[in-house]
Design an enzyme around this catalytic site. Structure first.
Site, mmCIF file in Angstrom:
data_model
loop_
_atom_site.group_PDB
_atom_site.id
_atom_site.type_symbol
_atom_site.label_atom_id
_atom_site.label_comp_id
_atom_site.label_asym_id
_atom_site.label_seq_id
_atom_site.Cartn_x
_atom_site.Cartn_y
_atom_site.Cartn_z
ATOM 1 N N GLY A 10 0.812 -1.213 0.000
ATOM 2 C CA GLY A 10 0.000 0.000 0.000
ATOM 3 C C GLY A 10 0.844 1.260 0.000
ATOM 4 N N LEU A 12 1.208 3.683 2.342
ATOM 5 C CA LEU A 12 1.988 3.853 3.559
ATOM 6 C C LEU A 12 2.986 2.716 3.729
ATOM 7 C CD1 LEU A 12 2.668 5.264 6.182
ATOM 8 C CD2 LEU A 12 0.676 4.152 7.232
ATOM 9 N N ASP A 100 -8.696 10.255 11.483
ATOM 10 C CA ASP A 100 -9.367 11.467 11.961
ATOM 11 C C ASP A 100 -10.877 11.294 12.009
ATOM 12 O OD1 ASP A 100 -8.952 11.344 9.058
ATOM 13 O OD2 ASP A 100 -10.014 13.250 8.966
ATOM 14 N N TYR A 123 -17.322 3.425 9.335
ATOM 15 C CA TYR A 123 -15.866 3.369 9.220
ATOM 16 C C TYR A 123 -15.198 3.952 10.462
ATOM 17 C CZ TYR A 123 -11.146 4.637 7.777
ATOM 18 O OH TYR A 123 -9.776 4.807 7.739
ATOM 19 N N LYS A 127 -12.953 1.872 13.291
ATOM 20 C CA LYS A 127 -11.562 2.214 13.603
ATOM 21 C C LYS A 127 -11.400 2.560 15.082
ATOM 22 C CE LYS A 127 -8.574 2.494 10.986
ATOM 23 N NZ LYS A 127 -7.580 1.471 10.567
#
Length: 295
Positions: A10, A12, A100, A123, A127
């Site tokens: 990916g 990151l 965030d 979502y 998380k």
């Protein structure tokens, strides 16, 4: 230090791979490990015996999470708990990434790690559940909330990223509408990876916000992309209501790297600088690819 990096293909993950070359790195793609498979996870730990596990795997298609709630929680929460439990069993530390979107966006100044979460979407809720489950299962953890990621890995992938989408639409000459009432901090994954690489060499475990500096709306981000790339685009600001996306987004989700500041490690550049370097590196990568194909 033996570092098992999950999700190496990916955006990151590919940048983390670059900055962790001085470690004994175990890069795992989705083909190598499915984190929802308990036995596969156990085998990976037994085979590789990591000191640190970095998990970048996630179900992050925000709107799809609204209709695939079970999948969202399976990947973003329950599977992450399984990783934390394996880390506890084997004595490894865990690095896991959050978002965030755990915040409701009602605050009008940057959120710090001690602010109360209030996710608006499945979502975000999944998380946040992952954060809680990691913290409950494992003391030696780094939970990292970040925002608006883009990186060179995305420029090469089918899914792309926001800058790539904008540049592709502009090249096609299509009218582009971008929301101007959601304030974020676009974060270059190369900068995030460098900060994470520094952090994991400490034993300052816990919850961190790590993003680029500054903030902008998605529309302002798009406009800066075109300005820096020297591209003319038919760009129009709109409200989030116009799009009518299934998942609600926080209107303001800027994060402050407060805990990183206190460690003296908050050296993440402002978002405009990150974007400038991303576009330059993207151009260099394209030129190198053309030269290789011609040679």
């Amino acid at each position: 230090m033996r570092v098992m990096l999950i999700g190496v293909e990916g955006q990151l993950g590919s940048d983390l791979r670059k900055v962790l070359q001085d470690q004994t790195l175990i890069p795992l793609s989705h083909a190598d490990i499915e984190i929802t498979d308990v036995e596969a996870v156990r085998r990976a730990f037994e085979q590789h015996r990591p000191d640190v596990v970095i998990n970048t795997a996630a179900f992050h298609r925000v709107d799809d999470c609204e209709t695939q709630m079970e999948r969202a929680f399976q990947v973003n929460a329950f599977a992450v708990r399984g990783l934390a439990q394996e880390c506890r069993r084997t004595g490894a530390a865990l690095v896991h990434f959050s978002t965030d979107y755990v915040f409701a966006g009602e605050k009008r100044e940057p959120y710090v790690e001690t602010d109360r979460p209030g996710p608006l979407s499945v979502y975000g809720a999944s998380k946040l559940a992952g954060e809680y489950l990691v913290a409950a299962a494992l003391e030696r953890h780094f939970l990292i909330r970040t925002c608006g990621l883009y990186g060179l890995g995305g420029s090469r992938s089918k899914g792309g990223n926001f800058p790539e989408t904008m540049l592709r639409l502009a090249a096609q000459g299509k009218p582009i509408r971008v929301v101007n009432d959601q304030v974020v901090t676009p974060t270059y994954t190369a900068d995030l990876a460098r900060a994470v690489s520094q952090l994991i060499r400490t034993e300052a475990y816990g919850l961190y916000h790590i993003t680029s500096g500054g903030s902008c709306t998605w529309f302002e981000f798009a406009r800066k992309i075109f300005d820096l790339a020297g591209v003319n685009a038919d760009l129009t600001p709109v409200t989030a209501e116009v799009f009518g996306a299934p998942a609600r987004r926080p209107p303001y989700s800027v994060l402050r790297n407060q805990r990183l500041e206190r460690l003296g490690l908050d050296k993440v550049p402002v978002w405009e600088d990150g974007l400038r370097r991303y576009l330059a590196e993207r151009q260099n990568a394209s030129a190198h690819l053309r030269a290789s194909s011609q040679g």
